[in-house]
Design an enzyme around this catalytic site. Structure first.
Site, mmCIF file in Angstrom:
data_model
loop_
_atom_site.group_PDB
_atom_site.id
_atom_site.type_symbol
_atom_site.label_atom_id
_atom_site.label_comp_id
_atom_site.label_asym_id
_atom_site.label_seq_id
_atom_site.Cartn_x
_atom_site.Cartn_y
_atom_site.Cartn_z
ATOM 1 N N LYS A 163 0.882 -1.030 -0.037
ATOM 2 C CA LYS A 163 -0.026 0.026 0.027
ATOM 3 C C LYS A 163 1.069 1.162 0.024
ATOM 4 O O LYS A 163 1.912 1.317 0.708
ATOM 5 C CB LYS A 163 -0.811 -0.195 1.300
ATOM 6 C CG LYS A 163 -2.362 0.515 0.963
ATOM 7 C CD LYS A 163 -3.392 0.089 2.076
ATOM 8 C CE LYS A 163 -4.721 0.995 1.746
ATOM 9 N NZ LYS A 163 -5.542 0.505 2.802
ATOM 10 N N GLU A 174 -19.794 -6.068 8.772
ATOM 11 C CA GLU A 174 -20.511 -5.319 9.670
ATOM 12 C C GLU A 174 -21.634 -6.215 10.452
ATOM 13 O O GLU A 174 -22.012 -6.003 11.598
ATOM 14 C CB GLU A 174 -21.574 -4.228 9.019
ATOM 15 C CG GLU A 174 -20.502 -3.160 8.634
ATOM 16 C CD GLU A 174 -19.523 -3.403 7.468
ATOM 17 O OE1 GLU A 174 -19.505 -4.377 6.701
ATOM 18 O OE2 GLU A 174 -18.468 -2.755 7.430
ATOM 19 N N ARG A 186 -25.476 -3.234 5.400
ATOM 20 C CA ARG A 186 -25.194 -4.706 5.623
ATOM 21 C C ARG A 186 -25.847 -5.540 6.537
ATOM 22 O O ARG A 186 -25.632 -6.924 6.596
ATOM 23 C CB ARG A 186 -23.579 -4.527 5.559
ATOM 24 C CG ARG A 186 -23.090 -4.334 4.235
ATOM 25 C CD ARG A 186 -23.098 -5.456 3.334
ATOM 26 N NE ARG A 186 -22.708 -4.971 1.924
ATOM 27 C CZ ARG A 186 -21.211 -4.911 1.320
ATOM 28 N NH1 ARG A 186 -20.329 -5.480 2.080
ATOM 29 N NH2 ARG A 186 -21.284 -4.635 0.183
HETATM 30 C C1 LIG Z 1 -18.933 -2.699 3.753
HETATM 31 C C2 LIG Z 1 -17.774 -1.908 3.987
HETATM 32 N N1 LIG Z 1 -17.377 -1.611 5.319
HETATM 33 C C3 LIG Z 1 -16.235 -0.862 5.260
HETATM 34 C C4 LIG Z 1 -15.878 0.049 4.359
HETATM 35 C C5 LIG Z 1 -14.651 0.962 4.627
HETATM 36 N N2 LIG Z 1 -13.361 0.560 3.972
HETATM 37 C C6 LIG Z 1 -13.018 1.269 2.761
HETATM 38 S S1 LIG Z 1 -11.448 0.508 2.261
HETATM 39 C C7 LIG Z 1 -11.602 -0.389 3.474
HETATM 40 C C8 LIG Z 1 -10.199 -1.249 3.630
HETATM 41 C C9 LIG Z 1 -10.164 -2.325 2.615
HETATM 42 O O1 LIG Z 1 -9.092 -3.268 2.643
HETATM 43 P P1 LIG Z 1 -8.581 -4.030 1.471
HETATM 44 O O2 LIG Z 1 -9.905 -4.674 0.894
HETATM 45 O O3 LIG Z 1 -7.596 -4.897 1.834
HETATM 46 O O4 LIG Z 1 -7.956 -2.901 0.430
HETATM 47 P P2 LIG Z 1 -6.781 -2.076 0.297
HETATM 48 O O5 LIG Z 1 -7.118 -0.576 1.116
HETATM 49 O O6 LIG Z 1 -5.752 -2.579 1.382
HETATM 50 O O7 LIG Z 1 -6.256 -1.894 -0.916
HETATM 51 C C10 LIG Z 1 -12.288 -0.222 4.535
HETATM 52 C C11 LIG Z 1 -12.540 -0.820 5.518
HETATM 53 C C12 LIG Z 1 -16.167 -0.079 2.980
HETATM 54 N N3 LIG Z 1 -15.840 0.344 1.980
HETATM 55 N N4 LIG Z 1 -17.520 -1.140 2.996
#
Ligand SMILES: Cc1ncc(C[n+]2csc(CCOP(=O)(O)OP(=O)(O)O)c2C)c(N)n1
Length: 633
Positions: free
Chosen positions: A289, A378, A406
């Site tokens: 990242k 969630e 959700r």
């Molecule tokens: C249902 C839901 N819960 C929480 C989020 C908030 N959120 C946005 S990005 C993220 C992290 C995602 O992690 P990953 O899939 O590993 O992607 P990365 O950011 O590491 O590329 C979160 C928790 C979301 N977008 N959707």
């Protein structure tokens, strides 16, 4: 690095077909240019930096190998798709990212034919891409490739497993790319995260496996018929070398990887190798990242969405905090939770992957054993909290409003029916601004109001948030508190806690011509609007209802008897929330009143700054004042 003498390649790439004309050895330069472009634009126009820097090579490789937009890329969450936007005709408008009437921060098919599916909420990509892939097999129009790109954080969400479980049931050609950077916004958590670390370190097995696959392909042994045999062969090989089962192959999905997600040439080769394979398959790539921007690589959480920054020095441009200024709702939540936990060891905190965003980090620091990050889950967060409550603990479960969608069934089935005492803190309630249509927290009042046993409240200011947390802690049934992101309004912060009697609102101002009933911090816009119209001699009474459920019937009877014109104001949908509740009450009790409801009408609200969006929805002070004026005439 791109040197000044080097001619820009990116400038000549308007659509991915232009990229596909380049020889493979030019792709690294394209990647470097995209990375520089993202850093430059985002330093001035804030957005999600880290995730998109990590997927530059993947994005280039995907558009290079696949025939987009006929082949479809389904991005999960979509905050990592800036490179995709830049390559798909939006380079010139990229500086308008997340701005009012500018391009969205997430993929949206209404914005571009290259955006295969809506994104914003995590973990839906596998299901959506699988549906497309199965649909292609059924369609007679011919096959297209469908690729889901999902992060290790999003892979932890339950919906992703429902997709994996279903992936091998019907004929399809799905390719899942698991973009594994070991991070969600905060550190990835849970068993899957540990599993991915283990699998990544099993290099021997993965190397041999890929070698075997290539050899079989070369000698033309990789027919569909042989797939099962090869899988079996892989399993024995794995058992031999690792004594470890592969999770994805357990779902009958062919697994490849892990590979270096920053080696664009290698990615192109690997994608070309597996592209023609029939049946569901998964390519596991390892990425960093924030790749290519040192501060973001070193501190991924801080640089997930860093705001403006100096791209030369790597310093974030953060305004100094004035202690006399209003407090962040999030900090009030975080500090109050710690205080309650210090007073009562039954108090615990639960967050689905947002400890930093909601400020539960304070509890993680103070009492790590009583703070739970359950991953992007969630539904699980709510039911897990219900389980904790069943054991006599007092969970403060913090979920963002739009993500709580959700967990609707869990709120009803697992919490409300059993009348379990937990405090559901709904963060990012109301309009959220730049994150846009998928993140607006505008439905919760309407969808929670019909659920029996819930108490639903919203504070006018940050001190009342603290008081409501205290009130919820003393309650004995499910207690919901919704509040927005950002700073409150108070400049006389008080560090005390008091109970706000359940079902009691507050009359904030006497008046004779019109009554305005509001709930939550939007009441501050009402206060300003009343100041405006009072200069024009319009006398307005203002009630801060505090509770949507139970509603203060004493106030409602008073208003029904004294006024014929009532305005309701809420930071949520007009349908089903406070305004609807007031109308129902007035009709059922035979009050001959006219009710005007101010809130979000029956449409989705896109991205923009909060002032712009409040104005758009007629919910800023000037528009509320105008509504009062018009209603009075
Ligand atoms: C249902 C839901 N819960 C929480 C989020 C908030 N959120 C946005 S990005 C993220 C992290 C995602 O992690 P990953 O899939 O590993 O992607 P990365 O950011 O590491 O590329 C979160 C928790 C979301 N977008 N959707």
């Amino acid at each position: 690095m791109v040197t000044n003498e080097q001619e820009s390649l990116l400038e000549h790439i308007h659509i991915p077909a232009d990229l596909r004309k380049l020889p493979t050895d030019k792709l690294e330069q394209v990647c470097q240019e995209i990375r520089t472009f993202i850093i430059t634009v985002l330093s001035e126009n804030p957005g999600h930096l880290g995730a998109s820097l990590g997927t530059v090579e993947l994005t280039v490789a995907l558009h290079y190998v696949f025939n987009t937009p006929i082949d479809r890329i389904v991005w999960d969450v979509g905050h990592q798709a800036y490179g995709h936007k830049i390559l798909t005709g939006r380079r010139a408008s990229f500086h308008t990212l997340r701005q009012f009437k500018g391009i969205s921060g997430f993929p949206n098919p209404r914005e571009s034919e290259y955006d295969a599916f809506i994104a914003g909420h995590a973990s839906n990509s596998i299901s959506a891409a699988l549906g497309m892939s199965v649909g292609c097999e059924l369609n007679r129009e011919g096959r297209r490739n469908v690729i889901a790109v999902i992060g290790d954080g999003a892979m932890a969400g339950g919906l992703a497993y429902e997709g994996l479980n279903n992936a091998s049931t019907n004929p399809n050609n799905l390719l899942i790319i698991l973009n594994d950077n070991d991070m969600a916004i905060d550190q990835s958590v849970g068993g899957l995260s540990r599993y991915l670390v283990n699998i990544t370190t099993s290099k021997t097995y993965n190397k041999i496996r890929y070698g075997v696959y290539k050899m079989l392909r070369k000698i033309n042994l990789l027919s569909e018929k042989r797939r099962e045999n090869i899988l079996r062969f892989n399993n024995s090989l794995k058992a031999l070398i690792n004594r470890q089962h592969n999770l994805f192959e357990g779902f009958s999905i062919r697994y490849f990887g892990p590979v270096d997600g920053h080696d664009v040439k290698d990615l192109v080769q690997k994608l070309n190798d597996i592209k023609a394979m029939k049946g569901p398959k998964l390519l596991h790539i390892k990425t960093k990242k924030g790749k290519g921007f040192k501060p973001a690589e070193e501190s991924a959480t801080e640089w997930h969405a860093p705001g403006k920054f100096n791209k030369e020095t790597g310093e974030r441009i953060v305004l100094p905090q004035n202690l006399n200024e209003p407090q962040l709702y999030q900090d009030v939540f975080g500090h109050t939770l710690v205080e309650l936990a210090q007073q009562d060891e039954r108090v615990v905190g639960v967050t689905p992957a947002m400890p930093t965003g909601c400020s539960m980090t304070y509890l993680f620091k103070a009492s790590p054993e009583r703070a739970f990050d359950v991953g992007i889950a969630e539904g699980h967060a709510v039911t897990f909290s219900a389980g904790l409550a069943k054991e006599g603990l007092i969970p403060f479960c913090n979920v963002y409003s739009s993500f709580l969608q959700r967990a609707y069934d869990q709120v009803i089935h697992d919490v409300a029916i059993q009348d379990l005492h937990l405090i559901l803190c709904i963060d990012r309630a109301g309009l959220v601004g730049e994150d846009g249509v998928t993140h607006q927290g505008v439905f919760d009042l309407a969808y929670l109001r019909p659920v029996p046993n819930l108490t639903i409240a919203s504070p006018l200011n940050e001190w009342d948030l603290r008081n409501l947390m205290f009130t919820g802690y003393h309650a004995s049934s499910p207690f919901v508190i919704r509040y927005p992101r950002g700073k409150g309004e108070l400049d006389n912060w008080q560090n005390t806690m008091e109970i706000l009697p359940v079902g009691k609102g507050k009359k904030r101002k006497e008046g004779t011509q019109i009554a305005v009933l509001s709930i939550g911090p939007i009441g501050n816009a009402v206060i300003q609007a009343i100041e405006i119209v009072e200069k024009e001699d319009i006398s307005v009474a203002h009630y801060d209802m505090i509770y949507l459920k139970p509603m203060d019937e004493t106030i409602l009877h008073e208003v029904g008897k004294q006024f014929t014109r009532i305005i309701t104001v809420e930071d949520g949908t007009i349908t089903g929330g406070l305004g609807s509740a007031v109308m129902e009450f007035m009709a059922e009790n035979g009050y001959p009143v006219c009710v005007k409801r101010i809130g979000i009408d029956d449409r989705f609200i896109e991205h923009g700054s909060l002032p712009e969006l409040y104005q758009l929805c007629g919910m800023d002070a000037a528009n509320i004042a105008q509504a009062i004026r018009a209603f009075n005439s």
